[in-house]
Scaffold this active site. Sequence first.
Site, PDB file in Angstrom:
ATOM      1  N   GLY A 174       0.838  -1.194   0.000  1.00 28.80           N
ATOM      2  CA  GLY A 174       0.000   0.000   0.000  1.00 28.80           C
ATOM      3  C   GLY A 174       0.869   1.239   0.000  1.00 28.80           C
ATOM      4  O   GLY A 174       2.020   1.199   0.436  1.00 28.80           O
ATOM      5  N   GLU A 182      -3.212   2.803   5.502  1.00 29.52           N
ATOM      6  CA  GLU A 182      -3.087   3.864   4.486  1.00 29.52           C
ATOM      7  C   GLU A 182      -3.976   5.050   4.831  1.00 29.52           C
ATOM      8  O   GLU A 182      -3.586   6.202   4.644  1.00 29.52           O
ATOM      9  CB  GLU A 182      -3.429   3.318   3.095  1.00 29.52           C
ATOM     10  CG  GLU A 182      -2.548   2.162   2.615  1.00 29.52           C
ATOM     11  CD  GLU A 182      -1.057   2.404   2.792  1.00 29.52           C
ATOM     12  OE1 GLU A 182      -0.614   3.567   2.695  1.00 29.52           O
ATOM     13  OE2 GLU A 182      -0.341   1.432   3.064  1.00 29.52           O
TER      14      GLU A 182
HETATM   15 ZN    ZN Z   1       2.757   3.342   5.759  1.00 31.66          ZN
END
Ligand code: ZN
Length: 177
Positions: free
Chosen positions: A46, A134
Amino acid sequence: MQDLRILRYPDPRLRKLSAPVTEINSELRQLVARMFELMRADRGVGLAAPQVGVNQRLFIINPTGNPQDDRVYINPELSDAQDQDEAEEGCLSLPKITVKVLRNRKLRMRAQDLEGKWFEEHADGYVARIWQHENDHLDGILIVDKMSPLEKLAARKTLRELEDAYAAVHPGWKRKR
Ligand code: ZN
């Protein structure tokens, strides 16, 4: 776009609150393409826009490494959290650091895609964990904020090295601790 890099702790841009994306255009699509390149190069699962110095509410994930599992979430909204579990997380902005983080296990996601269309997804386990990691980046939150005192102690040297590396190229920067 080519000169975008993954920022590392303690870059202050990682700490800013990111603003909603207001225009989904070709520039944004180029940004997303570059983010996928950078994420793959570092074998991440991510990457959030503030990690490349763009303080806008957008992140990408790929939980498997297969290109067909690339996902983009613009202006993400997480809700309907259910259950919790704890697992180790790393971060491309904090190389060599892992932190045990308590997260919600199940979540609902509402976000916009690269055409600006709103969509909804549900996830549990690993994907839900990546979403939360995230999404934290969009609010300036890093896994170092979730360290136990013991983890802080164990990571002290690595954090210090990252701070020294940042201070070497940003002489005005002052260590807080
Ligand atoms: Zn991170």
